[in-house]
Write an enzyme that holds these catalytic residues in place. Structure first.
Site, PDB file in Angstrom:
ATOM      1  CD  GLU A 128      -0.978   4.209   4.031  1.00  0.00           C
ATOM      2  OE1 GLU A 128      -2.409   3.970   5.000  1.00  0.00           O
ATOM      3  OE2 GLU A 128      -1.120   2.346   3.210  1.00  0.00           O
TER       4      GLU A 128
ATOM      5  CG  HIS B  11      -2.234  -0.570   1.170  1.00  0.00           C
ATOM      6  ND1 HIS B  11      -2.867  -1.305   1.972  1.00  0.00           N
ATOM      7  CD2 HIS B  11      -2.175  -2.067   0.306  1.00  0.00           C
ATOM      8  CE1 HIS B  11      -3.957  -2.262   2.146  1.00  0.00           C
ATOM      9  NE2 HIS B  11      -3.272  -2.909   0.629  1.00  0.00           N
TER      10      HIS B  11
ATOM     11  CB  SER C  88     -14.630  10.113 -43.688  1.00  0.00           C
ATOM     12  OG  SER C  88     -13.843   9.650 -41.686  1.00  0.00           O
TER      13      SER C  88
ATOM     14  CB  CYS D 117      -5.437  -1.157   5.322  1.00  0.00           C
ATOM     15  SG  CYS D 117      -4.452  -1.802   5.320  1.00  0.00           S
TER      16      CYS D 117
ATOM     17  N   GLY E 132     -23.514   2.415 -28.351  1.00  0.00           N
ATOM     18  CA  GLY E 132     -25.020   3.627 -29.767  1.00  0.00           C
ATOM     19  C   GLY E 132     -26.016   3.629 -28.867  1.00  0.00           C
TER      20      GLY E 132
ATOM     21  CG  LEU F 109     -14.078  -1.557 -27.654  1.00  0.00           C
ATOM     22  CD1 LEU F 109     -14.544  -2.147 -26.624  1.00  0.00           C
ATOM     23  CD2 LEU F 109     -14.250   0.363 -27.894  1.00  0.00           C
TER      24      LEU F 109
ATOM     25  CG  ASP G  38     -18.843   1.054 -34.928  1.00  0.00           C
ATOM     26  OD1 ASP G  38     -19.132   1.291 -36.336  1.00  0.00           O
ATOM     27  OD2 ASP G  38     -19.034   1.203 -34.408  1.00  0.00           O
TER      28      ASP G  38
ATOM     29  CB  CYS H  75      -0.909   0.155   6.336  1.00  0.00           C
ATOM     30  SG  CYS H  75      -0.980   0.215   4.715  1.00  0.00           S
TER      31      CYS H  75
END
Length: 345
Positions: free
Chosen positions: A52, A50, A173, A80, A279, A209, A205, A89
């Site tokens: 810290e 973590h 386009s 934590c 969409g 992604l 398309d 921590c």
């Protein structure tokens, strides 16, 4: 130097982890002694130290094992106090001999919430909280939402013409926005854990992604790609997201239960933040189900009269008010961003 000054440095550290830490929150920390910054750190990924402990480790490497004694540690989230993939921590701070801990906001994880103060105070450590609380909570919204509702934070992202269309006339386009705006989308993808799309978008398309900028991908996985379709058998199996090197991070889920799918993404894949790239019809379904938290719209300087609206709902929800709104020019386009104001929805 003030608490505010050093907490802002810790917040800058926390921002380095956005999009990389799920299912854990992005957290930053700095160690200061006699007004001098000795070390800084941020949580890099689930299962890794973590913030810290990262900051303390830097202090130990550069200044020796006792350098943190008597120091102040600034951290953006309550430390934590229980064992998970990593040790608590609070114990690390006690062992390091720090004199003071300043944190921005209370952890809403019931395993930790409110426990740090008592543990640290019992060890003779002074505790201050609430410094830059609002700013820290903005970074932690997705984590807090999952903790409260079981649902990830959902961003509706779209690009549209000035007349609210996703498509241009035949023969032109079909790109709406310019290169600078498309580069900005890559940065946005790098902040999320999953991208939501539909079978129709995949067929039309053939999107990948993915995060395509190596610097943005460093230190994180590609986002999960979630295809909503009730006709999974009709999806084109030659589509990039079924064949590239990250095909195992592509999931196909039914369209009829987006809330259930989002809940499973949070619980099974550890998703904190999801973004739509789909969409107008599917986008409207998410709005009508009350699942959208944030809006990011890239507005192109075009009036094109295309046939496909950016949002094509059945009018099943009332007008939504947005807050924390911003408009930024990116190339020739405008990026609008805002948070759904649930108090005025």
């Amino acid at each position: 130097m003030s608490d505010l000054h050093f907490m802002k440095i810790a917040l800058d550290e926390a921002r380095k982890g956005i999009g990389k830490t799920a299912p854990n929150p992005p957290v930053g920390a700095v160690v200061v002694k006699n007004g001098i910054l000795l070390g800084s750190g941020w949580h890099r990924a689930a299962g890794m130290p973590h913030a810290e402990r990262e900051a303390l480790a830097e202090v130990f490497r550069n200044h020796g094992p006792d350098a943190a004694r008597g120091s102040t540690v600034y951290v953006t989230l309550e430390p934590c106090s229980s064992y998970g993939r990593t040790p608590p921590c609070t114990q690390g701070l006690i062992d390091a001999g720090v004199a003071r801990v300043v944190y921005a906001c209370v952890d809403r994880n019931p395993d930790h919430a409110g426990r740090a103060d008592a543990l640290l105070t019992a060890a003779g450590i002074q505790v201050t909280s609430g410094i830059c609380r609002a700013e820290a909570e903005k970074l932690l919204r997705p984590f807090f939402k999952v903790r409260k509702t079981g649902l990830p934070w959902v961003i509706w992202k779209t690009a549209m013409s000035l007349d609210g269309r996703l498509t241009r006339p035949p023969g032109e386009s079909q790109r709406l926005t310019g290169e600078a705006a498309r580069a900005d989308v890559q940065k946005l993808r790098a902040t999320v854990d999953a991208i939501l799309t539909t079978g129709e978008t995949v067929r039309r398309d053939q999107p990948a992604l993915t995060i395509r900028v190596p610097e943005l991908l460093a230190g994180r996985n590609q986002p999960w790609r979630v295809v909503f379709s009730d006709q999974a058998g009709s999806l084109p199996q030659d589509a990039p997201l079924f064949n590239d090197e990250w095909r195992e991070r592509t999931l196909v889920r039914p369209r009829h239960d987006p809330a259930g799918t989002l809940r499973k993404l949070a619980s099974e894949q550890g998703v904190l933040t999801a973004m739509t790239e789909a969409g107008g019809i599917f986008s409207a379904v998410l709005f009508e189900a009350g699942l959208v938290d944030e809006v990011v719209v890239y507005l192109a300087p075009l009036i094109c009269g295309g046939s496909t609206p950016a949002l094509a709902g059945a009018g099943l929800f009332e007008s939504l008010q947005l807050k924390e709104t911003e408009f930024i020019q990116i190339g020739d386009d405008i990026r609008f961003r805002g948070i759904i104001d649930s108090a005025h929805g």
